[in-house]
Design an enzyme around this catalytic site. Structure first.
Site: not given
Ligand code: S3P
Length: 436
Positions: A29, A321, A352, A393
């Site tokens: 971000r 995660d 997973r 992971r």
């Molecule tokens: C993330 C949101 C999660 C996460 C991913 C990173 C993010 O996914 O599993 O590793 O940075 O917005 P989801 O929003 O699809 O659950």
């Protein structure tokens, strides 16, 4: 690609102090918002893993000048909301679902066409969860069959704000819609069915953009299109998702006492701490402070006898995660651990649920996959050979399992550990993990 193989040595314990790499969600971000801001953004603690480098390269390909990373610092010379230029080639998101989904939201509002592609794993992941709400906003995005990448995004669409009731709890969906909302006329709002990570909202505010949250636990999030972002400095804390491997490792390995420094403890991410504490883990937080709108702390973990639990479903999105390594904790706990309400795990970098069940079975553990979770019986981890299916992971979770196995665990297909945790082997060995 060559098969990078990890091999564990039994009987280690984890001791000392460690700072794991920067938060992946925030690092992505920071590049996106820093590129679209007016002025120069300095980022420290940036994650130099392949996923975030893919995001960085995409913005470079769209004309943004970015210096670094130098010693985990990055300087982004923002081009403003309408300053990106058309990329010459397709943008390669590698293994990163976050990069692809968030960028799709942003690119839907640009004046130029673009194509996003990814590696073998990313090319199988569902993108209709974002293309559907973005189409409601007026975006034109072509996909392969079943809503899979590559995504062909048509430029020049006039986006309009929507009110979107999200069918799944996903920060990536929420963020894609909000980022498109920056370019839409009027108000864009989303309602999440469960709490998901709120780094987009926090960082948008950090760049001076007004984001409102309302409703129970702030699950109703809105912004008005047409504003601007102002450059700022970002200090990215250590990634709690990377810290989680060591939280479990220090809990399950006898005589461990480990401190993880400057870890992000945003309340939308701390499900792993709550779950491990419910299992009886000895985890204490100190030095709590707020850095750039995000809470951080040092986390001390000492060995503890864990017990099996039924994992509360409301904690699932807050630990989404961390489940691969939580399953390793469950194998080392007494009794049975049951997870439900976690079907999302089947569409991560690998399935997973199945991949972990297969790997645990290969190491002597009775783990049974269910459609939306897993049932794990405690047992003695044994020597075994597991396939990570290219999932970072999974590879790191079985590296941690090695601490309690009575023989060597061989883990295949580990190259993608570099997507989120560069130098994993060196850092983990430094605090006592037997791994090569
Ligand atoms: C993330 C949101 C999660 C996460 C991913 C990173 C993010 O996914 O599993 O590793 O940075 O917005 P989801 O929003 O699809 O659950």
């Amino acid at each position: 690609m060559s098969n990078i193989q990890f091999k564990t040595t039994p009987n280690g314990n984890l001791k000392g102090t460690l700072r794991v790499p920067g938060d992946k969600s925030m690092s992505h971000r920071s590049i996106m918002l820093g590129s679209l801001a007016e002025g120069t953004t300095h980022v420290t603690g940036f994650l130099t893993g392949e996923d975030c480098i893919a995001t960085m390269n995409a913005f470079r390909a769209m004309g943004v000048e970015i210096d670094g990373p130098h010693d985990k610092s990055v300087t982004i010379h923002g081009v403003g909301m309408n300053g990106l230029t058309a990329p010459i080639d397709d943008l390669d998101m590698g293994n990163s679902g976050t990069a692809m989904r968030l960028l799709t939201g942003l690119l839907a509002g640009q004046s130029f066409d673009s194509t996003l592609m990814g590696d073998k794993s990313l090319s199988t992941r569902p993108m209709n969860r974002i293309t559907k709400p973005l189409a409601m906003m007026g975006a034109k995005i072509g996909t392969e069959e079943g809503g899979r990448p590559p995504l062909k995004i048509k430029g020049g669409s006039k986006l309009k704000g929507i009110h979107y009731d999200m069918p799944i709890a996903s920060a990536q969906v929420k963020s894609a819609v909000l980022l498109a909302g920056l370019y839409a006329t009027g108000k864009t709002s989303v309602i999440e069915p469960g709490i998901t990570r709120d780094h987009s909202e926090r960082m948008l505010r950090g760049f001076g953009y007004d984001v409102t949250t309302a409703g129970e636990h702030g699950k109703h999030i809105s912004l008005q299109g047409g504003g601007k972002l102002t450059a700022c400095n970002i200090d990215v804390p250590a990634d709690i998702s990377s810290a989680a491997f060591f939280m479990v490792g220090a809990s399950i390995a006898e005589n461990s006492d480990l401190t993880l420094e400057h870890v992000g403890i945003n309340p939308t991410r701390t499900g792993v701490i709550d779950i491990l504490k419910l299992m009886g883990a000895d985890i204490t937080l100190s030095n709590q402070k707020e850095v750039g709108g995000e809470p951080v702390a040092d986390i001390r973990i000492r060995s503890a006898q864990l017990n099996g639990i039924k994992i509360p479903e409301e904690l699932v999105p807050l630990a989404i995660d961390e489940f691969p390594v939580i399953f390793v904790a469950a194998a080392c706990a007494t009794g049975e651990t049951v997870l439900t309400g976690a079907e999302e795990l089947r569409v991560k970098e690998s399935d997973r649920i199945q991949v972990m069940a297969d790997g645990l079975n290969a190491c002597g553990i009775d783990a049974q996959a269910t459609p939306d979770g897993i049932i794990i019986q405690s047992g003695q981890l044994t020597a075994g050979e597991v396939d990570s299916h290219g999932d970072h992971r999974i590879a790191m979770a079985f590296s941690i399992a090695g601490l309690r196995a009575n023989g060597e665990i061989t883990i295949n297909d580990c190259a993608n550990v570099n997507t989120s945790f560069p130098d994993f082997i060196e850092l983990a060995s430094g605090v006592g993990l037997g791994i090569s």
